[in-house]
Each structure stands twice: as structure tokens, then as C-alpha cells.
Scaffold this active site. Structure first.
Site, mmCIF file in Angstrom:
data_model
loop_
_atom_site.group_PDB
_atom_site.id
_atom_site.type_symbol
_atom_site.label_atom_id
_atom_site.label_comp_id
_atom_site.label_asym_id
_atom_site.label_seq_id
_atom_site.Cartn_x
_atom_site.Cartn_y
_atom_site.Cartn_z
ATOM 1 N N GLN A 36 -4.545 -4.235 -2.131
ATOM 2 C CA GLN A 36 -4.734 -3.633 -0.941
ATOM 3 C C GLN A 36 -6.039 -2.569 -1.146
ATOM 4 O O GLN A 36 -7.029 -2.544 -0.291
ATOM 5 C CB GLN A 36 -3.664 -2.675 -0.543
ATOM 6 C CG GLN A 36 -2.566 -3.291 0.090
ATOM 7 C CD GLN A 36 -1.376 -2.418 0.906
ATOM 8 O OE1 GLN A 36 -1.305 -1.288 0.285
ATOM 9 N NE2 GLN A 36 -0.926 -2.548 2.055
ATOM 10 N N GLU A 64 1.350 9.678 -6.490
ATOM 11 C CA GLU A 64 1.990 8.663 -7.347
ATOM 12 C C GLU A 64 3.285 8.381 -7.068
ATOM 13 O O GLU A 64 3.981 9.361 -6.982
ATOM 14 C CB GLU A 64 1.796 8.848 -8.960
ATOM 15 C CG GLU A 64 2.402 7.564 -9.889
ATOM 16 C CD GLU A 64 1.893 6.470 -9.815
ATOM 17 O OE1 GLU A 64 2.724 5.448 -9.579
ATOM 18 O OE2 GLU A 64 0.747 6.021 -9.843
ATOM 19 N N ARG A 73 5.640 11.991 0.340
ATOM 20 C CA ARG A 73 4.087 12.104 0.700
ATOM 21 C C ARG A 73 3.929 13.114 1.741
ATOM 22 O O ARG A 73 4.556 13.051 3.036
ATOM 23 C CB ARG A 73 3.395 10.711 0.866
ATOM 24 C CG ARG A 73 3.220 10.413 -0.502
ATOM 25 C CD ARG A 73 2.792 8.828 -0.295
ATOM 26 N NE ARG A 73 3.550 7.781 0.241
ATOM 27 C CZ ARG A 73 3.289 6.700 0.730
ATOM 28 N NH1 ARG A 73 1.751 6.199 0.385
ATOM 29 N NH2 ARG A 73 4.077 5.849 1.372
ATOM 30 N N SER A 103 -2.445 5.976 -1.502
ATOM 31 C CA SER A 103 -1.685 6.899 -2.420
ATOM 32 C C SER A 103 -1.860 6.071 -3.977
ATOM 33 O O SER A 103 -1.694 5.122 -3.905
ATOM 34 C CB SER A 103 -0.248 6.906 -2.342
ATOM 35 O OG SER A 103 -0.116 7.478 -0.765
ATOM 36 N N LYS A 126 1.076 7.255 8.395
ATOM 37 C CA LYS A 126 -0.221 7.519 8.256
ATOM 38 C C LYS A 126 -0.905 7.635 9.589
ATOM 39 O O LYS A 126 -1.980 8.592 9.700
ATOM 40 C CB LYS A 126 -1.046 6.692 7.294
ATOM 41 C CG LYS A 126 -0.561 6.411 5.843
ATOM 42 C CD LYS A 126 -1.198 5.344 5.232
ATOM 43 C CE LYS A 126 -0.776 5.416 3.742
ATOM 44 N NZ LYS A 126 -1.331 4.404 2.776
ATOM 45 N N ASP A 139 10.345 9.204 1.579
ATOM 46 C CA ASP A 139 9.017 9.485 1.405
ATOM 47 C C ASP A 139 8.649 11.008 1.082
ATOM 48 O O ASP A 139 8.816 11.713 2.088
ATOM 49 C CB ASP A 139 8.170 8.555 2.538
ATOM 50 C CG ASP A 139 6.672 8.335 1.822
ATOM 51 O OD1 ASP A 139 6.122 8.988 1.210
ATOM 52 O OD2 ASP A 139 6.214 7.395 2.488
HETATM 53 N N1 LIG Z 1 9.060 5.592 -5.417
HETATM 54 C C1 LIG Z 1 8.380 4.378 -5.500
HETATM 55 N N2 LIG Z 1 7.020 4.549 -5.182
HETATM 56 C C2 LIG Z 1 6.370 3.258 -5.345
HETATM 57 C C3 LIG Z 1 7.326 2.348 -5.606
HETATM 58 N N3 LIG Z 1 6.254 1.143 -5.456
HETATM 59 C C4 LIG Z 1 5.145 1.533 -5.143
HETATM 60 N N4 LIG Z 1 5.031 2.844 -5.287
HETATM 61 C C5 LIG Z 1 4.505 4.040 -4.687
HETATM 62 O O1 LIG Z 1 4.017 3.857 -3.412
HETATM 63 C C6 LIG Z 1 2.712 4.075 -2.857
HETATM 64 C C7 LIG Z 1 2.241 3.236 -1.866
HETATM 65 O O2 LIG Z 1 0.993 3.812 -1.519
HETATM 66 P P1 LIG Z 1 0.017 3.225 -0.430
HETATM 67 O O3 LIG Z 1 -0.329 1.825 -0.850
HETATM 68 O O4 LIG Z 1 -0.874 4.176 0.066
HETATM 69 O O5 LIG Z 1 0.861 2.973 1.015
HETATM 70 P P2 LIG Z 1 2.010 2.376 1.893
HETATM 71 O O6 LIG Z 1 2.728 3.670 2.183
HETATM 72 O O7 LIG Z 1 2.552 1.288 1.483
HETATM 73 O O8 LIG Z 1 1.118 2.176 3.307
HETATM 74 P P3 LIG Z 1 -0.014 0.999 3.332
HETATM 75 O O9 LIG Z 1 -0.440 0.425 2.210
HETATM 76 O O10 LIG Z 1 -1.087 1.858 3.790
HETATM 77 O O11 LIG Z 1 0.572 0.247 4.682
HETATM 78 C C8 LIG Z 1 1.893 4.710 -4.132
HETATM 79 O O12 LIG Z 1 2.212 5.933 -4.267
HETATM 80 C C9 LIG Z 1 2.971 3.968 -5.200
HETATM 81 O O13 LIG Z 1 2.612 4.503 -6.598
HETATM 82 C C10 LIG Z 1 8.647 2.173 -5.618
HETATM 83 O O14 LIG Z 1 9.198 1.258 -6.171
HETATM 84 N N5 LIG Z 1 9.110 3.446 -5.858
#
Ligand SMILES: Nc1nc2c(ncn2[C@@H]2O[C@H](COP(=O)(O)OP(=O)(O)OP(=O)(O)O)[C@@H](O)[C@H]2O)c(=O)[nH]1
Ligand SMILES: [Zn+2]
Length: 383
Positions: free
Chosen positions: A238, A260, A296, A220, A322, A294
């Protein structure tokens, strides 16, 4: 009941109406929402002005604020899933007191709560689709309010069905090779549809063979982490780590999704960061803003892979949602591989919250034994 007569020369009329309504909300303009015999005028709290509030007061009945259950819970009350709150007095001052300068609930509600009706819930759903603060002002659509401006009208059921239809309308619009540092020539395939406002992108690293098992990362978008190397999360490491690993291991596919801020949008993510600076963790901050854990959806990721010719995947993720989404989407998930990065002083709390509150598979990733004095900026371990 969804509105009938859905086709038009320019696509599904229901989708077009909702897309226009989203644009109106983002431009801080009201929209009329119809549900059966009810019609109301809705306006996003994000962008509210005295003039907008005065406009809503010209409708019939008492104007109200529609907020999600998370917000009410944060106010110490428990109304599920969506509540209509009568704000007394209906002024910017009262709204500010309710939402507070940090978009937090800083005052107990003066007015009364009741469960929101279908059109009111659709108003809230529209503010979510528009990536605005999840709160909306509504009033019954009186003649005087309608006359003040030709309002765009949308059907509540069309709002509820929007994301499903959008996810199913996925199609490839362009593709080309782009050389990436450390990964050679990668093919960027751009899809329209899915989630968010922009396009979804698949990056084919190496030369994965359609019909054969492929390594997949569903990622994401994270502007702060992916692009600027923010230390608050693990996203950038990552992303680059998985591309590098795929290049070394003979190829794979990264799906870069327009989600995002866990689907809340960049403005709300930065609002949440402000709350995190006050001590709230990543989930509590979102909850104070009125979001669930979440926002998404990942179902369309399975369709992206199928459109690329892949049906069996080795999935690189720590996120159980996922894994489930791809299996539910009919893909054969042969194996799952965690994507661990070395925790830093700035992201250890974030990672621990993901593990403890959302079940991310980060069990032994060194979070509990982390010593913030050691290697706060160490490079990532390879996934
Ligand atoms: N609302 C919110 N979103 C965040 C924050 N930090 C990061 N994100 C968002 O979290 C999402 C992280 O996505 P990914 O790296 O795909 O995934 P994940 O759900 O952690 O899963 P994996 O990395 O696959 O284990 C992105 O859309 C970031 O923009 C936060 O503190 N608050
Ligand atoms: Zn991030």
C-alpha cells in the site's frame, strides 16, 4: 481535576510529568499516581520481577493487578471497562499463571474482581502510553513503599489528558528533499507531537499546491511490512503503491504516522503475531493481550495537513475511521479511493478480518474467492 500551575520554562508541567512517568514505566520502575486524596504505587506487568512485587507488598492494603475489560472478557468474565483483580498469592508464579507464557489468560483468576478506581485506571492508561502490555500492578502508597525510592508522582487526570495535549502541540521541526525510486524528488516534512514516541512525517510527492485539492494517504508505521516486505499484511504494498500512484498522477501527500501495531507498539505486535501463529486472527490476538480493536487516533492528521496548507483532500484508504477523522477534523474530503493489493496466502485471513470485524472497505477485493495455490506472491495492483 488536572493539576494547576501547568506552565514551566520547559513547557506544560503536566506533559512533562507524564513523559517522565512513561519513561519510568518503560524502564520497569514504579510511579506514584495521585487522584484526589488517593495515592497509589503502580508498576507495569511488562517487566515485573519478584523484587518489584515484594516492593509493592510493602505498600498499604492488598496489592492488585489492573486489567482492561478485554482481558477479563478473554478470561470468561465480563467486567467493564477496567477491573482491579486481587492476585492470591501476590507472586511472580501467580502472575505468570494469570498471564501465561504467551501473555494469554491461561488460568481463571483466583482472586476477586472489582471495578477499578480513577488512579488505577490511570495506571493502565500509563502502560498504554508506554506501549507496554496493558496490565499494571498497584498498591496503596504506604510510607514504607514511598521511602524505598524517591518515586516520581503523576496526577491521574494529567495522564488522561496527555494524548489530547500531545496531538494539539504538533509543530514542523525540519524539512528537506529526498529522491525516491520511481517518484522523483519528494519533500520529507517532520512534525513533532501527535501519537507515539517518535516524530510524524509527511512526504510530499510531486508538487502538490497548497490551497488546492490534494491526494492523501494516511499510513501507520509497520516495520515488518513497510521495511522488510512482510507477507502477513498489505502495508508495504500500500505504501509503495500510493507513492507510485501519486507520482504518476501529479502529486500528493503521504502522512507516515508513528503508530506501529495499530498503536500498540512493536513489542505487542510481535506478541500478537505469536498468538496469530496459534490460530487467532489479528483482532482476537490483540484482545487476548488486553487491547481494543484499534488504539490509533487520526485527529492530528487533519492538523498536519492544515499546517502544510491543505484543506481539501482525495483520501486513499479502506479504513472508515480515517475518513471520519479527517471530516471531524474539519477537512473537506472530496472523495475516497480504496487502496487494494492482491491478497496473498499469508495475508488473506488478515484482510478478511479487517473487512469483517472492523468494516474496512475491502468488499470485493478477491478475499472470498482467493485460491492459495494461485499467485501467492503476485505484485500489487495499482491503487
Ligand atoms: N496489532 C496489530 N497491528 C498490525 C497487525 N498487522 C499490521 N498491523 C499494524 O496495522 C497498521 C496498518 O496501518 P495502515 O496501513 O495505515 O492502515 P489500515 O488501518 O489498514 O487502513 P488503510 O490501509 O488505510 O485501509 C500498522 O500500524 C501496522 O503496524 C496485526 O496483526 N496486529
Ligand atoms: Zn503491516
Amino acid at each position: 481535576m488536572e493539576s494547576a500551575n501547568a506552565s514551566s520554562p520547559f513547557g506544560d508541567a503536566r506533559q512533562i510529568a507524564v513523559e517522565r512517568a512513561i519513561a519510568e514505566f518503560r524502564a520497569a520502575r514504579p510511579v506514584a499516581i495521585r487522584s484526589g486524596s488517593t495515592a497509589l504505587v503502580a508498576f507495569p506487568v511488562d517487566g515485573a520481577t519478584e523484587a518489584a512485587m515484594a516492593f509493592l507488598q510493602r505498600g498499604d492494603g492488598k496489592p492488585r493487578v489492573i486489567v482492561p475489560g478485554e482481558k477479563i472478557l478473554a478470561a470468561g468474565k465480563w467486567i467493564r471497562p477496567v477491573a482491579a483483580l486481587t492476585l492470591e498469592p501476590f507472586t511472580m508464579e501467580a502472575l505468570d499463571a494469570y498471564f501465561g507464557r504467551d501473555e494469554r489468560v491461561t488460568a481463571a483468576a483466583n482472586g476477586s474482581f472489582r471495578a477499578a478506581d480513577r488512579a488505577e485506571v490511570a495506571g493502565l492508561a500509563l502502560s498504554n502510553l508506554a506501549l507496554l502490555l496493558p496490565a499494571v500492578l498497584v498498591a496503596d502508597a504506604g510510607a514504607s513503599a514511598r521511602d524505598a525510592l524517591p518515586l516520581l508522582t503523576v496526577d491521574a487526570e494529567d495522564v488522561f489528558g496527555f494524548r489530547d495535549r500531545e496531538a494539539k502541540a504538533l509543530k514542523i521541526v525540519s524539512r528537506a528533499f529526498v529522491p525516491l525510486e520511481g517518484a522523483g524528488s519528494c519533500e520529507f516534512v517532520v512534525f513533532r507531537g501527535g501519537d507515539g514516541f517518535r516524530d510524524q512525517i509527511a512526504i510530499l510527492v510531486g508538487n502538490p499546491t497548497p490551497g488546492k485539492p490534494v491526494s492523501v494517504r494516511i499510513h501507520s508505521a509497520c516495520l515488518t511490512g513497510d521495511l522488510f516486505g512482510s507477507l502477513k499484511c498489505d502495508c508495504g504494498e500500500q505504501l509503495r503503491g500510493t507513492v507510485r500512484a501519486m507520482a504518476e498522477e501529479g502529486g500528493g501527500a503521504v502522512l507516515y504516522l508513528d503508530q506501529e501495531g495499530r498503536g500498540n507498539g512493536i513489542a505487542n505486535k510481535i506478541r500478537a503475531y505469536r498468538l496469530q501463529d496459534q490460530g487467532f486472527d489479528t483482532y482476537d490476538a490483540d484482545e487476548l493481550l488486553g487491547f481494543g480493536q484499534d488504539q490509533r487516533r487520526f485527529d492530528f492528521a487533519a492538523d498536519m495537513l492544515r499546517l502544510l496548507g491543505f484543506t481539501s483532500v482525495r483520501l486513499m484508504t479502506n479504513n472508515p475511521l480515517k475518513i471520519k477523522a479527517l471530516r471531524d477534523g474539519g477537512l473537506n474530503v472530496l472523495s475516497t479511493h480504496r487502496v487494494l493489493t492482491r491478497p496473498t496466502a499469508q495475508n488473506v485471513k488478515y484482510l478478511a478480518a479487517k473487512r469483517d470485524k472492523a468494516g474496512h472497505l475491502l468488499g470485493d477485493a478477491g478475499l472470498d474467492t482467493f485460491d492459495s495455490g494461485e499467485h501467492p506472491l503476485s505484485p500489487a495492483r495499482h491503487p
